[in-house]
Design an enzyme around this catalytic site. Sequence first.
Site, mmCIF file in Angstrom:
data_model
loop_
_atom_site.group_PDB
_atom_site.id
_atom_site.type_symbol
_atom_site.label_atom_id
_atom_site.label_comp_id
_atom_site.label_asym_id
_atom_site.label_seq_id
_atom_site.Cartn_x
_atom_site.Cartn_y
_atom_site.Cartn_z
ATOM 1 N N ASP A 452 0.827 -1.208 0.000
ATOM 2 C CA ASP A 452 0.000 0.000 0.000
ATOM 3 C C ASP A 452 0.864 1.263 0.000
ATOM 4 O O ASP A 452 2.076 1.219 0.291
ATOM 5 C CB ASP A 452 -0.930 -0.024 1.223
ATOM 6 N N ASP A 518 -10.770 1.704 -3.716
ATOM 7 C CA ASP A 518 -11.323 1.298 -2.420
ATOM 8 C C ASP A 518 -12.838 1.149 -2.497
ATOM 9 O O ASP A 518 -13.449 0.589 -1.584
ATOM 10 C CB ASP A 518 -10.978 2.332 -1.342
HETATM 11 C C1 GLA Z 1 -5.930 1.608 2.054
HETATM 12 C C2 GLA Z 1 -6.287 0.505 1.064
HETATM 13 C C3 GLA Z 1 -7.330 -0.402 1.659
HETATM 14 C C4 GLA Z 1 -6.826 -0.963 2.976
HETATM 15 C C5 GLA Z 1 -6.433 0.173 3.896
HETATM 16 C C6 GLA Z 1 -5.784 -0.352 5.145
HETATM 17 O O1 GLA Z 1 -6.989 2.498 2.186
HETATM 18 O O2 GLA Z 1 -6.687 1.044 -0.154
HETATM 19 O O3 GLA Z 1 -7.622 -1.453 0.769
HETATM 20 O O4 GLA Z 1 -5.733 -1.813 2.746
HETATM 21 O O5 GLA Z 1 -5.543 1.070 3.288
HETATM 22 O O6 GLA Z 1 -5.450 0.660 6.018
#
Ligand code: GLA
Length: 715
Positions: A452, A518
């Site tokens: 990430d 997301d």
């Molecule tokens: C980001 C990612 C999510 C998740 C969160 C975890 O927002 O896009 O999929 O992994 O972080 O904190």
Amino acid sequence: MTESSAHHLRAGGTSLVLDCEGDRLPRVLHWGPDLGELGAEDLAHLRLAAAQGPRAAGPDRPVPLALLAEQSAGWMGTPGLTGHRAGADFSTAFTVTGIRRNASTEAAVAETLTITAADRDAALELGLEVQMLVSGLVRMRAAVTNTGPGIFDLHSLDLNLPVPLEADEILDLTGWWGHERIQQRHAFTHGTHLRESRRARELDAAVVMAAGRHGFSWRSGELRAMHVGWSGNARTYAERLNHAVGMLAGGELLLAGEIRLGASETYQGPWIYYSHGDGLDESAARVHDYLRARAQHPRTARPVQLNVWEAVYFDHDLATLKRLADIAASLGVERYVLDDGWFGSRRDDSSGLGDWVVSPDVWPDGLGPIIDHVHDLGMEFGLWFEPEMVNPDSDLARAHPEWILAARPDRWPPEARHQQVLNLTIPEAYAHVRDQMLAILRTYRIEYLKWDFNRDLIEAGTQSTGQASIHEQTLAAYRLMDELIAAQPGLEIESCSSGGGRIDLGILDRCVRIWASDVTDPLERQRIEAGTSLLLPPEMIGSHVASPISHQTGRTTTIDFRAGTAFFSHMGIEWDLTGASEDELARLGEWIAAHQEHRDLLHTGTVVHGDHPDDAFWLHGVVAKDHREAIYAFASVHSSRHTTPGQVRLPGLEPDRRYRVTQLLTDTAGRARRGSSTAWWDDGLTLTGRALGTVGLQMPNLSPEQQVVLHVTTT
Ligand code: GLA
């Protein structure tokens, strides 16, 4: 014209003809559809055809635009290389010192033209690599070396390919968190349409910029497109001057003082990719085919995966996580990904980032119990990291505040998601995070990393020098991925950045999957994934079936609409399955089984989109490369002004073959079917590809957020 004064590179339906006469940088005589075999006379006459006469109030002897635009050659627009040496040498005049043409040993690359040039007065050397890829994609990159004493301050190094006057419309992408890759169009008039990405992320970046005939669509209309394959800051622009020359150009966006080349130092620019097509599908297919031909493209079936984020968020409880694994395995899930919250003091997003040590509070026996459980169920295990980031409230930031990217020690960038960026250009910081990650990878059997990257890089400098550091930071992130993959052969990495914020072909030299957004609401997802498909094939796009009520939009959708959306991509689940009903689980299992049965086709075929005249309806699909089979989804996204969708055309089939069309996994709730008035629905129908592509077939009357999936096979 001799062989050495023109080069015609051909592959995959593309011709690139470069005029290398004289010692100026190569000019493009043609880039676009294949021109067929061209002899020496053809090449000479192509050059004659392209030569411009004198222009009113312009240079007496106009020089065509070169791959790197120079004012010294008569280009009045944005120059390709800008910079200076102590205030002088502000404009370059390169002369070619060598041209080499080589066939390639890489499966994805047809041939490479390497051009070296020098500007002896400015004491610079230029290296240009132009590759014709087997799919018909062209990619180019430039490197510049300071051959003089002292510093050359490099401001920009952009390459371009020309576009014809017919290209009077620009399409590029924009967006924001949860709404990535929204398409926008503009008239391609005189001037510069410049898209800059100054945050080292791509949530709102151009990603793809296309220029074509007004109204070009998925299926038709001549267009040319480009992409900068770089995960740091980037510039992408379409520029046309008053004398009809247009170009698609770009490169890395360099911050002031970021690249100061000392004697003999070289700056290497990123690959810039160029595609073309009759319609966006054809242009995108050249990128997809290239990605699939690379050695690092995944060759194994893409495992259906469960990501636990939307199921548990930061609430890591072993019993619940095991139960989720049990249900997932019973549905046919093949990979289980433990998301954020397993390390340090990370109980919410305010602390612990950067401390890559298993939390003894939530995991008193380490990760062994969940990893073993997942493996015992026959699934692979994946783990979330955010290696480039740090919460100020972490052991790491407390011990090494100087390791945070900042313009000055006393002025850190504004926090975003309570975090800062770790300066990986500092060798000790890099070694620290690498070693912590390697320790986890060596302790446990981990097949997959979700990588990430959840904040923008702004005011990203090295505190001790005050120098901008995004270029070096990007290279360090690449190096870290490369090192981990080398240390752990077979390790797969997913690129995530607040959803779909890092999807460029630079990161995808290392990653096999992106988390497209997301937002898991299928209605939003269909649009996001359509935009993403301008660059990436479906097997690289992560798409998950989430809960009935979307956590992001609050919209309620059926299991069929949710699963039928994720079905086409690298399918996954992100839902608290412990709360799902028996019926929902049974239906999800059917969709997973169908995906597993058809994923060979879905993940190797040609992606197509329909040009339905009513924007209430979307059609997309995948057609096998041998045209023997196809799968389409037809969806209603909002209410139509028509009573029925009408006869909908199925694109991409072979005209003379006969195909049988049947429905795949009809909406069990029967909602789509009840409204249906199609005579063929129950028993299917058989027609030629020509008839299906030009006449089409009646689709059921769908209400918004309903979709049908069709299976098309040769008879
Ligand atoms: C980001 C990612 C999510 C998740 C969160 C975890 O927002 O896009 O999929 O992994 O972080 O904190």
